[in-house]
Design a protein around this motif. Structure first.
Motif, PDB file in Angstrom:
ATOM      1  N   ARG A  55      21.174 -34.225   4.482  1.00 47.64           N
ATOM      2  CA  ARG A  55      22.461 -34.880   4.741  1.00 47.64           C
ATOM      3  C   ARG A  55      22.812 -35.723   3.532  1.00 47.64           C
ATOM      4  O   ARG A  55      22.082 -35.721   2.529  1.00 47.64           O
ATOM      5  CB  ARG A  55      22.395 -35.763   5.989  1.00 47.64           C
ATOM      6  N   ASN A  56      23.902 -36.456   3.620  1.00 46.47           N
ATOM      7  CA  ASN A  56      24.299 -37.344   2.540  1.00 46.47           C
ATOM      8  C   ASN A  56      23.478 -38.636   2.606  1.00 46.47           C
ATOM      9  O   ASN A  56      23.625 -39.427   3.535  1.00 46.47           O
ATOM     10  CB  ASN A  56      25.799 -37.649   2.640  1.00 46.47           C
ATOM     11  N   PHE A  57      22.611 -38.839   1.615  1.00 46.19           N
ATOM     12  CA  PHE A  57      21.792 -40.045   1.553  1.00 46.19           C
ATOM     13  C   PHE A  57      22.328 -41.047   0.545  1.00 46.19           C
ATOM     14  O   PHE A  57      21.831 -42.163   0.461  1.00 46.19           O
ATOM     15  CB  PHE A  57      20.346 -39.689   1.178  1.00 46.19           C
ATOM     16  N   GLY A  58      23.318 -40.675  -0.247  1.00 44.99           N
ATOM     17  CA  GLY A  58      23.851 -41.557  -1.268  1.00 44.99           C
ATOM     18  C   GLY A  58      23.322 -41.194  -2.643  1.00 44.99           C
ATOM     19  O   GLY A  58      22.219 -40.660  -2.795  1.00 44.99           O
ATOM     20  N   LYS A  59      24.132 -41.504  -3.649  1.00 44.06           N
ATOM     21  CA  LYS A  59      23.779 -41.115  -5.017  1.00 44.06           C
ATOM     22  C   LYS A  59      22.471 -41.738  -5.478  1.00 44.06           C
ATOM     23  O   LYS A  59      21.674 -41.094  -6.183  1.00 44.06           O
ATOM     24  CB  LYS A  59      24.904 -41.507  -5.969  1.00 44.06           C
ATOM     25  N   GLU A  60      22.221 -42.990  -5.106  1.00 44.95           N
ATOM     26  CA  GLU A  60      21.011 -43.664  -5.549  1.00 44.95           C
ATOM     27  C   GLU A  60      19.768 -42.897  -5.110  1.00 44.95           C
ATOM     28  O   GLU A  60      18.815 -42.717  -5.872  1.00 44.95           O
ATOM     29  CB  GLU A  60      20.965 -45.085  -4.983  1.00 44.95           C
ATOM     30  N   VAL A  61      19.784 -42.411  -3.881  1.00 45.71           N
ATOM     31  CA  VAL A  61      18.655 -41.650  -3.347  1.00 45.71           C
ATOM     32  C   VAL A  61      18.613 -40.257  -3.970  1.00 45.71           C
ATOM     33  O   VAL A  61      17.540 -39.722  -4.249  1.00 45.71           O
ATOM     34  CB  VAL A  61      18.745 -41.557  -1.812  1.00 45.71           C
ATOM     35  N   ALA A  62      19.785 -39.666  -4.193  1.00 49.58           N
ATOM     36  CA  ALA A  62      19.828 -38.325  -4.788  1.00 49.58           C
ATOM     37  C   ALA A  62      19.210 -38.324  -6.183  1.00 49.58           C
ATOM     38  O   ALA A  62      18.547 -37.352  -6.576  1.00 49.58           O
ATOM     39  CB  ALA A  62      21.266 -37.824  -4.834  1.00 49.58           C
ATOM     40  N   VAL A  63      19.431 -39.400  -6.936  1.00 52.76           N
ATOM     41  CA  VAL A  63      18.803 -39.504  -8.254  1.00 52.76           C
ATOM     42  C   VAL A  63      17.276 -39.506  -8.113  1.00 52.76           C
ATOM     43  O   VAL A  63      16.565 -38.834  -8.862  1.00 52.76           O
ATOM     44  CB  VAL A  63      19.288 -40.771  -8.985  1.00 52.76           C
TER      45      VAL A  63
ATOM     46  N   ASP B  96      23.425 -44.807 -14.054  1.00 57.75           N
ATOM     47  CA  ASP B  96      22.312 -43.857 -14.033  1.00 57.75           C
ATOM     48  C   ASP B  96      22.263 -42.977 -15.278  1.00 57.75           C
ATOM     49  O   ASP B  96      21.271 -42.290 -15.500  1.00 57.75           O
ATOM     50  CB  ASP B  96      22.424 -42.959 -12.791  1.00 57.75           C
ATOM     51  N   PHE B  97      23.330 -42.949 -16.064  1.00 57.34           N
ATOM     52  CA  PHE B  97      23.424 -42.087 -17.241  1.00 57.34           C
ATOM     53  C   PHE B  97      22.450 -42.590 -18.300  1.00 57.34           C
ATOM     54  O   PHE B  97      22.719 -43.567 -18.996  1.00 57.34           O
ATOM     55  CB  PHE B  97      24.859 -42.097 -17.758  1.00 57.34           C
ATOM     56  N   ARG B  98      21.309 -41.907 -18.429  1.00 62.70           N
ATOM     57  CA  ARG B  98      20.258 -42.366 -19.336  1.00 62.70           C
ATOM     58  C   ARG B  98      19.248 -41.254 -19.568  1.00 62.70           C
ATOM     59  O   ARG B  98      19.171 -40.286 -18.812  1.00 62.70           O
ATOM     60  CB  ARG B  98      19.552 -43.593 -18.769  1.00 62.70           C
ATOM     61  N   VAL B  99      18.458 -41.402 -20.621  1.00 63.43           N
ATOM     62  CA  VAL B  99      17.362 -40.479 -20.898  1.00 63.43           C
ATOM     63  C   VAL B  99      16.079 -41.301 -20.977  1.00 63.43           C
ATOM     64  O   VAL B  99      16.056 -42.395 -21.539  1.00 63.43           O
ATOM     65  CB  VAL B  99      17.607 -39.679 -22.205  1.00 63.43           C
TER      66      VAL B  99
END
Length: 326
Positions: A75-83, A163-166
């Motif tokens: 389900r949708n857990f949110g972007k923070e969790v998806a990362v 979140d855009f990082r390496v």
């Protein structure tokens, strides 16, 4: 036997991005070619479907080439969790986290990768939004937010860094060991430490769709950051209570002297209502704020999994050879 090349994992969460699937897959192909040519690295693409309601996962699976996998959450857990779900799948020497909405450009990605490759003393290179198009009010609110949340901390959360990082593989493994249920990645990235370097960039315009972040979502996200990484709100409310009590003492002393020495009648109902409303409002605010902290504590204590994977779709070549951490 030829020595295997290091691997760069590209982690990209997405939600309802079916319209941008082809364009983003093409960008990844270009980025893969540049990374292979300039840095001698293989690329493995890890996309995370955060409960999309469109056919984005299917379109991505048709458009992607090379080594890739799509992790579909239940389900949708949110972007923070998806990362986090994407980083859990990363095994490469480095990992690049970027959005699938095409606002994170290939040029900025290559500059960050080059900075990390050329400087072994750096562990993380993160992109910092220059906020050129942000309104004055929004920029000032952002400064206030970061000023408050960084107060009395042993670490600073960089302003306008997402979140855009390496990152190097060691950083990825450290981040995946942090299993907070209520996640605030900005804070977790800063809390983990390591040697980090900022790189300013301007986001590209969205090609399709619209931002998933409404004003209410941003407010809730900011509150999440405070309850996860700062005690400042509680201290502000406590200070407000002390000031209200001090004001009450001063007002009481004023009334006492007026009655005893000047015979002035004490105003009753209006002053009583002001005191009741002021103190009642402070009490309700404090209770609500404490409730937020209690809710965070309760969520963590339940010890549920951070996310649930529905399934994982992989490309034919799957993970490239040599996909070990470094």
């Amino acid at each position: 036997m030829a020595e295997s090349r290091p691997v760069l994992d590209i982690v990209a969460p997405f939600l309802n991005e079916a319209q941008s699937a082809s364009a983003f897959a093409a960008l990844l192909d270009e980025l893969e070619a540049e990374v292979s040519q300039r840095f001698g690295m293989d690329v493995h693409k890890i996309l995370v479907d955060d409960g999309s309601r469109d056919d984005g996962a299917q379109r991505f699976s048709q458009a992607l080439s090379g080594s890739w996998e799509i992790v579909r959450l239940s389900r949708n857990f949110g972007k923070e969790v998806a990362v986090l779900a994407g980083l859990d799948q990363s095994r490469g020497a480095m990992a690049l986290v970027m959005d699938a909405d095409l606002q994170h450009s290939m040029d900025t990605s290559l500059k960050m990768i080059a900075e990390l490759v050329e400087n072994p003393d750096i562990d993380v290179v993160y992109a910092q939004n220059d906020r050129r198009e942000a309104s004055w009010r929004r920029s000032q609110l952002a400064k206030l937010f970061y000023g408050l949340i960084n107060s009395s901390q042993r670490f600073d959360i960089p302003e306008n860094a997402g979140d855009f990082r390496v990152m190097r593989g060691a950083v990825v493994r450290a981040l995946t060991s942090l299993r907070d249920k209520r996640r605030f990645n900005k804070g977790l990235f800063a809390w983990a430490g390591f040697r980090q370097k900022a790189m300013t960039y301007s986001p590209e315009n969205r090609v399709t769709g619209k931002s998933k972040w409404s004003r209410l979502n941003l407010i809730a996200f900011s509150l999440e950051g405070f309850t996860s990484f700062s005690v400042i709100p509680l201290r502000i409310i406590s200070l407000s209570g002390m000031l209200a009590a001090l004001a009450g003492i001063i007002y009481g002393a004023k009334v006492f002297f007026e009655v005893m020495f000047y015979g002035i009648a004490v105003p009753g109902y209006p002053s009583l209502m002001v005191a009741v409303v002021l103190l009642g409002g402070l009490n309700l605010t404090l209770l609500g704020l404490i409730g937020e902290y209690v809710w965070v504590t309760l969520s963590e204590s339940k010890d549920r999994p951070v996310y649930i994977v529905r399934d994982v779709v992989r490309g034919v070549s799957d993970r490239p050879p040599g996909a070990s951490g470094a």
